[in-house]
Design an enzyme around this catalytic site. Structure first.
Site, PDB file in Angstrom:
ATOM      1  N   GLU A  93       0.899  -1.116   0.038  1.00 31.64           N
ATOM      2  CA  GLU A  93      -0.012   0.055  -0.022  1.00 31.64           C
ATOM      3  C   GLU A  93       0.876   1.193  -0.099  1.00 31.64           C
ATOM      4  O   GLU A  93       1.644   1.436   0.858  1.00 31.64           O
ATOM      5  CB  GLU A  93      -1.103  -0.166   1.298  1.00 31.64           C
ATOM      6  CG  GLU A  93      -2.003  -1.122   1.243  1.00 31.64           C
ATOM      7  CD  GLU A  93      -2.248  -1.681   2.661  1.00 31.64           C
ATOM      8  OE1 GLU A  93      -1.932  -0.874   3.671  1.00 31.64           O
ATOM      9  OE2 GLU A  93      -3.039  -2.645   2.744  1.00 31.64           O
ATOM     10  N   LEU A 145      -5.952  -1.836  -1.183  1.00 30.77           N
ATOM     11  CA  LEU A 145      -5.765  -1.712   0.209  1.00 30.77           C
ATOM     12  C   LEU A 145      -6.240  -3.001   1.116  1.00 30.77           C
ATOM     13  O   LEU A 145      -7.679  -3.029   1.499  1.00 30.77           O
ATOM     14  CB  LEU A 145      -6.392  -0.553   0.721  1.00 30.77           C
ATOM     15  CG  LEU A 145      -5.981   0.162   2.121  1.00 30.77           C
ATOM     16  CD1 LEU A 145      -6.382   1.410   2.314  1.00 30.77           C
ATOM     17  CD2 LEU A 145      -6.360  -0.727   3.453  1.00 30.77           C
ATOM     18  N   ALA A 146      -5.545  -4.014   0.873  1.00 33.74           N
ATOM     19  CA  ALA A 146      -6.321  -5.244   1.634  1.00 33.74           C
ATOM     20  C   ALA A 146      -5.021  -6.128   1.830  1.00 33.74           C
ATOM     21  O   ALA A 146      -4.434  -6.629   1.214  1.00 33.74           O
ATOM     22  CB  ALA A 146      -7.074  -6.014   0.403  1.00 33.74           C
ATOM     23  N   GLU A 147      -4.843  -6.374   3.051  1.00 35.14           N
ATOM     24  CA  GLU A 147      -3.502  -7.157   3.607  1.00 35.14           C
ATOM     25  C   GLU A 147      -3.506  -8.676   3.148  1.00 35.14           C
ATOM     26  O   GLU A 147      -2.588  -9.203   2.721  1.00 35.14           O
ATOM     27  CB  GLU A 147      -3.152  -6.998   4.973  1.00 35.14           C
ATOM     28  CG  GLU A 147      -2.922  -5.437   5.431  1.00 35.14           C
ATOM     29  CD  GLU A 147      -3.840  -4.441   5.538  1.00 35.14           C
ATOM     30  OE1 GLU A 147      -5.018  -4.726   5.544  1.00 35.14           O
ATOM     31  OE2 GLU A 147      -3.549  -3.222   5.446  1.00 35.14           O
ATOM     32  N   GLN A 177       1.906  -2.178   5.810  1.00 38.16           N
ATOM     33  CA  GLN A 177       1.932  -0.666   6.153  1.00 38.16           C
ATOM     34  C   GLN A 177       2.359  -0.754   7.615  1.00 38.16           C
ATOM     35  O   GLN A 177       3.392   0.170   7.964  1.00 38.16           O
ATOM     36  CB  GLN A 177       0.965   0.111   5.678  1.00 38.16           C
ATOM     37  CG  GLN A 177       0.970   1.338   5.675  1.00 38.16           C
ATOM     38  CD  GLN A 177       0.246   2.135   4.862  1.00 38.16           C
ATOM     39  OE1 GLN A 177      -0.933   2.181   5.219  1.00 38.16           O
ATOM     40  NE2 GLN A 177       0.605   2.663   3.738  1.00 38.16           N
ATOM     41  N   PHE A 235      -1.281  -4.515  11.521  1.00 37.93           N
ATOM     42  CA  PHE A 235      -2.211  -4.907  10.677  1.00 37.93           C
ATOM     43  C   PHE A 235      -2.274  -6.403  10.034  1.00 37.93           C
ATOM     44  O   PHE A 235      -3.038  -6.919   9.200  1.00 37.93           O
ATOM     45  CB  PHE A 235      -2.187  -4.087   9.365  1.00 37.93           C
ATOM     46  CG  PHE A 235      -2.271  -2.522   9.454  1.00 37.93           C
ATOM     47  CD1 PHE A 235      -2.679  -1.954  10.631  1.00 37.93           C
ATOM     48  CD2 PHE A 235      -2.039  -1.683   8.164  1.00 37.93           C
ATOM     49  CE1 PHE A 235      -2.721  -0.396  10.784  1.00 37.93           C
ATOM     50  CE2 PHE A 235      -2.179  -0.375   8.670  1.00 37.93           C
ATOM     51  CZ  PHE A 235      -2.437   0.326   9.865  1.00 37.93           C
ATOM     52  N   HIS A 251      -0.784   0.025  15.590  1.00 35.42           N
ATOM     53  CA  HIS A 251       0.323   0.452  14.688  1.00 35.42           C
ATOM     54  C   HIS A 251       1.700   0.062  15.320  1.00 35.42           C
ATOM     55  O   HIS A 251       2.615  -0.156  14.574  1.00 35.42           O
ATOM     56  CB  HIS A 251       0.446   1.984  14.629  1.00 35.42           C
ATOM     57  CG  HIS A 251      -0.568   2.306  13.360  1.00 35.42           C
ATOM     58  ND1 HIS A 251      -1.914   2.427  13.658  1.00 35.42           N
ATOM     59  CD2 HIS A 251      -0.520   3.023  12.218  1.00 35.42           C
ATOM     60  CE1 HIS A 251      -2.747   2.669  12.596  1.00 35.42           C
ATOM     61  NE2 HIS A 251      -1.881   3.367  11.644  1.00 35.42           N
TER      62      HIS A 251
END
Lengths: 325, 360
Positions: free
Chosen positions: A29, A58-60, A82, A86, A129
């Site tokens: 991303e 945007l999709a892990e 990112q 996540f 995070h």
């Protein structure tokens, strides 16, 4: 030689491997035109083109699954997650799939994938995070988990990771990205995965640690020195597999050890190191092996993280406890 | 054109059919170009696979096979789609999709070893396939990656993946199709809608009237096909494949089908969630019965021909079981040696420990 921050060393490693091997692909991303939210991929798309360095939706989970598919067709993917908080979104693709690809295909396929991701506390992020989730990764057979503590190691370890034929989780502590510069050779070099580094030799107590806690441990060792305690500091650099030989050789010399991690106490890397020392060097020990860790809560909301995170004073205290046992 | 593009959402997802339940061609213009030999080969494969399913169920009951997910009823969906592939195309199967692997080159004895939980049964031996995925939907994002890889390597090949109606509820289903769409990657996503995800009926999976229409949400081609009609399935996949290798992106294909048996042989009892009426309604649509009628009307099939296939299948299954029985017993040390390229220290130590145990 150039003075580089850790993030520059990381970019440099990717640039070298993109140049060396046309099968290396860097994606995730915002890694394309934007160069990544931390600028880890700065300039790489411009240099190597959109075919090699590209943005993903945007999709892990999709990023993880796609990495496996690309590996099956002969590529050497270097996806970025990112922020490592996540990772829960991509746990199946990493632990359920990537880690098991060699195994579940009976050795027919392998996953030469390096999952890069920033993690670690002390930079006031929103929740999910900063978490130290390396223990979660280290519990999964089939993965290697690498955590550099400085620019020089980051470059050599990342090049090794990208060249490794098994999946490597490469965790980059956010606080280390730009906190200091170091001499880093401009040419390529590798550092063997699974080998710890004795950062400071000592005779009274071994401090086993990794990531941002290496700096804290070195600072603690300096303070301890003033009080006549000579600490040896080991930077694990790879938390799975552990460099048992280096740890045990040190403990047999100092007869005392503490293990320092930024992660919570329960389960985790430090517990594993303590168990290995007990298994292999119990008769050398003059004191129990203690741990310095964060408490067993979810990672602190940022307004409390300075207290929540272990620091050099916690390390000094635990080191003194085992020395004075 | 057998399959339609994304112009009119409501009108688009009517079920595509070529051969009706009575074995009559009702959509002549969509008829794929297949030689008489190819038509016979399709029939041969469906009959063979039905026998394989019957024998597998009975071997499972005798304790001679392990994990087994019955396939009867789904032959047209499984084999019609595989028949449209090139040898170099990639298959990323779900757990019920062993027949496609067999016709893509997996030796039968390896299919049995897979069922028995022996790692040799998972080996691809140079074939472009993965072993059946157990996590529902995990293979779908991987398919996007394989397809993108094929595109980047300039190959004129596709990656095809299979899941069921339940699988279409997973996030990975959306993510895989969305990624493949975003990169215009040559992927084909087949959802075999057999109406039940173990026991949960498809009506409870989603408010969407069809699974095929989910293609619209990610901007790719979608088509619903009669999954009991081998010609329609073959045609839909052939068209999807052609679009894919021409750079026109992926396709979602929903095949309307039914599994006659239980979900797996591990204790599932379909009478708890399906009525006999529904079973018999679907048995009337049987893919083999209707295709037999069609081939007989063209003088391409006979009882003798069918018996030949049945006998051949039985013999080959017997031989394959013997071959599987001869495979050396699996050891824990075998498994240790396929964890990494090189054993790390912990596994090196454990390897020695288990070697000693296993040599006793």
């Amino acid at each position: 030689m150039a003075q580089m921050t850790m993030i520059q060393a990381i970019t440099d490693a990717m640039r070298i491997e993109l140049k060396n091997d046309e099968n290396v692909l860097v994606f995730g991303e915002d890694v394309g035109q934007n160069g990544g939210v931390f600028r880890a991929t700065e300039g790489l798309q411009k240099e190597f083109g959109e075919d090699r360095v590209f943005d993903t939706p945007l999709a892990e989970s999709g990023i993880g699954g796609m990495s496996i598919g690309l590996a099956l067709t002969g590529f050497r993917p270097v996806p970025e997650i990112q922020f490592f908080g996540f990772v829960y979104e991509v746990m199946d693709a990493i632990s359920g799939q990537m880690a098991r690809l060699r195994y579940r295909s009976g050795g027919s396929f392998n996953a030469p994938i390096t999952v890069r991701s920033p993690f670690g506390g002390g930079v006031k992020t929103p929740e999910l995070h900063a978490d130290s989730l390396e223990g979660l990764m280290a519990q999964q057979p089939g993965l290697k988990v690498v955590i550099p503590s400085n620019p020089y190691d980051a470059k050599g370890l990342l090049i090794s990771a990208i060249r490794d034929n098994d999946p490597v989780i490469f965790l980059e502590h956010m606080k280390l990205y730009r906190s200091f510069r170091q001499e880093v050779p401009e040419e390529e070099y590798t550092i063997e995965i699974g080998k710890a580094d004795v950062k400071r030799e000592g005779s009274d107590v071994t401090i086993v640690t990794y990531g941002a806690m290496v700096q804290a441990s070195l600072k603690a060792a300096e303070e301890l020195e003033k009080e006549g305690i000579n600490a040896e500091v080991i930077d694990l650099r790879t938390v799975s597999p552990l460099d048992i030989d280096t740890i045990i050789a040190s403990v047999e010399k100092t007869n005392r050890a503490i293990v320092v991690q930024e992660a919570q106490k329960q389960a985790g890397i430090a517990a594993s190191v303590v168990a290995e020392i007990n298994d292999r060097a119990i008769l050398s020990l003059e004191a129990p092996v203690l741990r310095v860790t964060a408490p067993d809560t979810v990672f602190a909301f940022s307004a409390a993280e300075d207290v929540w995170l272990p620091d050099h004073t916690d390390i000094i205290e635990k080191a003194k406890t085992v020395v004075n046992f | 054109m057998g399959t339609k593009t994304l112009e009119n959402i409501e009108g688009q997802f009517e079920m595509f059919q070529i051969l009706n339940e009575n074995g009559e061609i009702i959509n002549e213009e969509a008829m794929p170009e297949l030689t008489d030999e190819q038509l016979q080969e399709l029939m041969r494969r469906m009959v063979y696979t039905r026998i394989l399913d019957q024998r597998s169920i009975s071997l499972n009951r005798q304790g001679r096979l392990g994990f087994y997910a019955p396939t009867a009823g789904q032959e047209a969906s499984q084999l019609g789609s595989q028949f449209a592939l090139d040898k170099e195309d990639w298959i990323l199967p779900g757990y019920r999709d062993v027949p496609q692997l067999i016709w893509h080159g997996l030796p039968l004895y390896k299919a049995f070893l897979f069922s028995r939980g022996h790692f040799v049964g998972n080996q691809a031996d140079g074939l472009n396939m993965l072993s059946p995925q157990i996590i529902i939907g995990a293979q779908i994002t991987q398919t996007a990656g394989v397809a993108l890889g094929l595109k980047k390597k300039g190959k004129k090949n596709v990656a095809i993946t299979y899941t069921g109606d339940g699988g279409a509820s997973q996030g990975d289903f959306y993510e895989g199709m969305n990624f493949a769409g975003a990169y215009a990657a040559p992927a084909i996503f087949v959802v075999q809608n057999n109406r039940f995800a173990i026991s949960v009926p498809v009506e409870k999976q989603s408010a969407a009237k069809t699974i095929a229409q989910k293609a619209v949400g990610v901007g790719i081609h979608g088509v619903q096909v009669d999954g009991m009609d081998v010609l329609a399935v073959y045609k839909a996949v052939t068209d999807a494949r052609e679009r894919a290798i021409n750079g026109e992106g992926p396709t979602l294909i929903e095949t309307m089908t039914y599994r006659y048996g239980p979900h797996t042989m591990a204790g599932d009892d379909p009478t708890r969630y399906r009525s006999e009426d529904l079973d018999s309604e679907w048995e009337k649509k049987d893919p083999i019965v209707r295709f037999r009628k069609y081939l007989e009307s063209k003088d391409l099939w006979s009882e003798d021909k069918e018996n030949e296939v049945v006998e051949k299948a039985k013999e080959e299954i017997k031989a394959a079981i013997k071959e599987a029985d001869k495979t050396p017993k699996q050891k824990v040390t075998d498994l240790m040696s396929i964890m990494y390229e090189e054993l790390p220290q912990n596994l090196r130590e454990q390897y020695e420990e288990y070697s000693a145990k296993e040599s006793k």
